[in-house]
Design a protein around this motif. Sequence first.
Motif, PDB file in Angstrom:
ATOM      1  N   ARG A  23       0.821  -1.216   0.000  1.00 49.48           N
ATOM      2  CA  ARG A  23       0.000   0.000   0.000  1.00 49.48           C
ATOM      3  C   ARG A  23       0.852   1.263   0.000  1.00 49.48           C
ATOM      4  NH1 ARG A  23      -3.079  -2.946   4.489  1.00 49.48           N
ATOM      5  NH2 ARG A  23      -4.865  -3.899   3.458  1.00 49.48           N
ATOM      6  N   ASN A  24       2.009   1.194   0.632  1.00 49.02           N
ATOM      7  CA  ASN A  24       2.814   2.406   0.821  1.00 49.02           C
ATOM      8  C   ASN A  24       4.012   2.514  -0.113  1.00 49.02           C
ATOM      9  OD1 ASN A  24       1.158   3.192   3.021  1.00 49.02           O
ATOM     10  ND2 ASN A  24       2.281   1.830   4.387  1.00 49.02           N
ATOM     11  N   LYS A  25       4.257   1.490  -0.920  1.00 46.09           N
ATOM     12  CA  LYS A  25       5.421   1.520  -1.800  1.00 46.09           C
ATOM     13  C   LYS A  25       5.278   2.633  -2.840  1.00 46.09           C
ATOM     14  CE  LYS A  25       8.413  -1.389  -4.651  1.00 46.09           C
ATOM     15  NZ  LYS A  25       8.732  -0.344  -5.607  1.00 46.09           N
ATOM     16  N   ASN A  26       6.389   3.276  -3.120  1.00 52.05           N
ATOM     17  CA  ASN A  26       6.409   4.293  -4.181  1.00 52.05           C
ATOM     18  C   ASN A  26       6.207   3.594  -5.523  1.00 52.05           C
ATOM     19  OD1 ASN A  26       6.818   6.392  -5.904  1.00 52.05           O
ATOM     20  ND2 ASN A  26       8.941   6.778  -5.327  1.00 52.05           N
ATOM     21  N   LEU A  27       5.117   3.909  -6.209  1.00 52.26           N
ATOM     22  CA  LEU A  27       4.777   3.249  -7.464  1.00 52.26           C
ATOM     23  C   LEU A  27       5.415   3.907  -8.675  1.00 52.26           C
ATOM     24  CD1 LEU A  27       0.968   2.588  -6.822  1.00 52.26           C
ATOM     25  CD2 LEU A  27       2.888   1.016  -6.481  1.00 52.26           C
TER      26      LEU A  27
ATOM     27  N   PHE B  93     -11.761   7.094  -8.278  1.00 60.34           N
ATOM     28  CA  PHE B  93     -10.463   7.579  -7.819  1.00 60.34           C
ATOM     29  C   PHE B  93      -9.431   6.467  -8.049  1.00 60.34           C
ATOM     30  CE2 PHE B  93     -13.208  10.514  -5.607  1.00 60.34           C
ATOM     31  CZ  PHE B  93     -12.498  11.707  -5.671  1.00 60.34           C
ATOM     32  N   LEU B  94      -8.300   6.842  -8.608  1.00 58.98           N
ATOM     33  CA  LEU B  94      -7.317   5.845  -9.009  1.00 58.98           C
ATOM     34  C   LEU B  94      -6.750   5.074  -7.820  1.00 58.98           C
ATOM     35  CD1 LEU B  94      -5.809   4.583 -11.369  1.00 58.98           C
ATOM     36  CD2 LEU B  94      -4.016   6.287 -11.065  1.00 58.98           C
ATOM     37  N   ASP B  95      -6.562   5.740  -6.686  1.00 58.62           N
ATOM     38  CA  ASP B  95      -5.997   5.024  -5.530  1.00 58.62           C
ATOM     39  C   ASP B  95      -6.908   3.884  -5.082  1.00 58.62           C
ATOM     40  OD1 ASP B  95      -7.932   6.783  -4.656  1.00 58.62           O
ATOM     41  OD2 ASP B  95      -6.880   7.336  -2.815  1.00 58.62           O
ATOM     42  N   GLU B  96      -8.225   4.085  -5.189  1.00 58.33           N
ATOM     43  CA  GLU B  96      -9.164   3.024  -4.831  1.00 58.33           C
ATOM     44  C   GLU B  96      -9.081   1.882  -5.837  1.00 58.33           C
ATOM     45  OE1 GLU B  96     -12.940   4.936  -4.666  1.00 58.33           O
ATOM     46  OE2 GLU B  96     -12.488   6.027  -2.812  1.00 58.33           O
TER      47      GLU B  96
END
Length: 813
Positions: free
Chosen positions: A457-461, A672-675
């Motif tokens: 969830r927290n990794k830099n994509l 929303f893209l994060d979802e």
Amino acid sequence: MLRNYFITAYRYLTRQKGYTLLNITGLTFGMACFLLIALYVVDELSFDAFHQDSDQIYRLLETKTSGEGKTTKTATVAYNVSAQGEKSFPQIVASTRSFGMGRANISNPANNNVFYDDFWMGDQNFLKVFSYPLLEGDAATVLQEPYSVVITPEIALKLFGDKPAMGELIQTDRFPTPFKVTGIFKEIPSNSHLSIRLLFSEATMHSNAEYAQFIAKDWTGNGFITYIKTTNEASIETLTANLNKLAKANRKEETGQRLISLQPLKDIHFHSAEIENNLGRTGDIFYVYVFSIIAFFVLTIACINYMNLSTARSAKRAKEVGVRKVIGANRSTLMGQFLTESLLIAGISLVFATLVVHFALPAFNEFTEKKLSLDTTTDIRIWLGIFGVTLLVGILSGSYPAFFLSRYRPYEVLKGVISGERGNLSLRRMLVICQFTLSITMIIATLLVYTQLQYVRNKNLGFDKEQLVIVDINSGKVRKGAETIKSEYAKLSQVKSVTVSSRVPGEWKNLMQVKVKSESNPSADGTDSYILGVDEDFTNTFAIHLLQGRNFNPGAPADSMAVLINETAAKALGIQQASEQLIDIPAVSNGGVASPLEKPMKARVIGIVKDFHFQSLHQTIAPMILAHYSNPLQYIDYFTVRLSAENAAQAISQLESILHQIDPAHLFEYHFLDEQVDLFYREDIKRESIFIASSFATIFIACLGLFGLAAFTAQQRTKEIGIRKVLGASVGNIVTLLSKDFLTLVLISFIVSIPLAWMAMHQWLQNFAYRIEISWWIFALAGILAISVALLTVSFQAIKAALANPVKSLRNE
């Protein structure tokens, strides 16, 4: 005799209320967890098994091996492989083909009820191969006529409300002529790999001259998801060989190799993860094994509780056994009595467990996206299995106490001398170690699953996914007016930037793949690469870093054949500096099969961008081409808008209003893209929750047993504690005395669980291309948690015993 067993068992259990409550609570909790996981596992294992003759249904796959040895497998084949195969080989009873045409605008012409859904076409044999039951309509004819459609009750309600749907018309944006509802499915089971909600008749296409011409010659394409139903005695090896001979005889010479294979229907759910163009979500047999093991872990811990508490109370029942033997009871009679007690407790626990499951199932179904049930509609085989497991639990949990208690000799117990206590104590210690080994293993696994998913969830994509709204382009009018819409979007005060693209990072649909060649990459077939069509604002909107070269120039027609490439593509193509060098895109890869372009696309590399994750972290980053959105291979499908954090709802309303100025009939779809990116890990999150719940269950049940054992130990040593207090022992000394033996057992359990948990979780982490390292602190934290919980459990009884007045315990001496 049996009646007497139950009466005696009932009287004993009602006299020992605390002991009975502990056992029933532990078994109820264990059996409820077991039943929930068992229902989930049975549902997974029974995917597609509800079809009649499901063992005779196969899906056709095609494996493509390139000249360089690269192998890809696709779930789609050419039309004539099955059409001509059915005519040529009597082993094929029937074949059916379906294909998708993307998402379509679905509406009822009589009202304004409009929505988007997947547009799937199936031939008239669909319900001959598959036995999906119909509420209305004739399975033999529902898809026979052009412009006919079969829908689910959900779609019928959505379009027509309470009005009968049969014979009504459905309008789509794929065909000008409306489709007539000729059939209504019963609710399609959730354990079906096909989840089609509308199935349009493929006969509609037969009036199209181009389609008829295409299928007449289609031996090389990969456009149809195809199933066959074979005779019962058919040799699958022979049929496979014959289909390959037929296909090869009708194909032109090709580089590489293409082979047809038959995939059993029941294998599709678990064995399709690496198959391209696969329809529906896939399962993972690894997790079925894992959850099965967890279910038995929980049940085993509950059974161990019963054994421990029963043998711990053996001294209390020793005189009862002695008296019974003196008046004539033999060992088998006593064993029957003790087994009856355990079966009675197991039966009572089953009733409570069933009630727990009944109330928990709605939430569990919503969480797992299944339709599990445990009532009169449940398959009788599941109920038989439940009663069988209950009988097994009763026998297993009561077997050792029955054997142990029934072996006492009358003269020993009546004298107060009980043999075998040391052996009993050793076994009880082993059972406690077993319990906590399983519990701590589950805790370690849960911590590792949680840590990995937090990492995901927290990794830099490689791009910024926050505050990005994706607006779908679902009509030609919107696509033609995209420049105007984008310009108007950019004027809104809450909009920071806006871009158009064919796909987006974090894409949930299929990404187009192409073959790419460069002067530094002399590969015969070229490098496989994904491709996105984007505009000049794409890198800015997604915050993708341009490492070198330049971006697309706004409004520059010359850049229509320019491309940006990611670091992985640059390495594969042998490009170190972006300097307008030419690359060739000679073919589009469809399901692993390269389809040569009539006119190869020649592009100029103008920039190299930093790698970014455009798929989930289960996959490694692959080569990516960012082509200009006006490239000849793609058209735009999305607006991506970066919003400011405040007044997002108002901004979305304004975005909808602007789009409807261009096309009022167009449905405004956004997310929303994060979802959307989080949905990549939907199954992992479910598994995380199941691990957490199972860990809680195992440690809770183990601590129930520990609580009972601690209480019994404190009761046995009441006089010893009284004497120690009289001689000056403090409360701390007494608590330490009563706790240290149990904590030693938990510590041994922790040591044993470390290699078990490491091996299991090391295997699980291989599912992720990007993963955490298994750190020592996870094991340490699990050990501290387990020891702390055990200490709290034991300390309650120990402190209670230590604070008791020694006069009361010694007054009878």
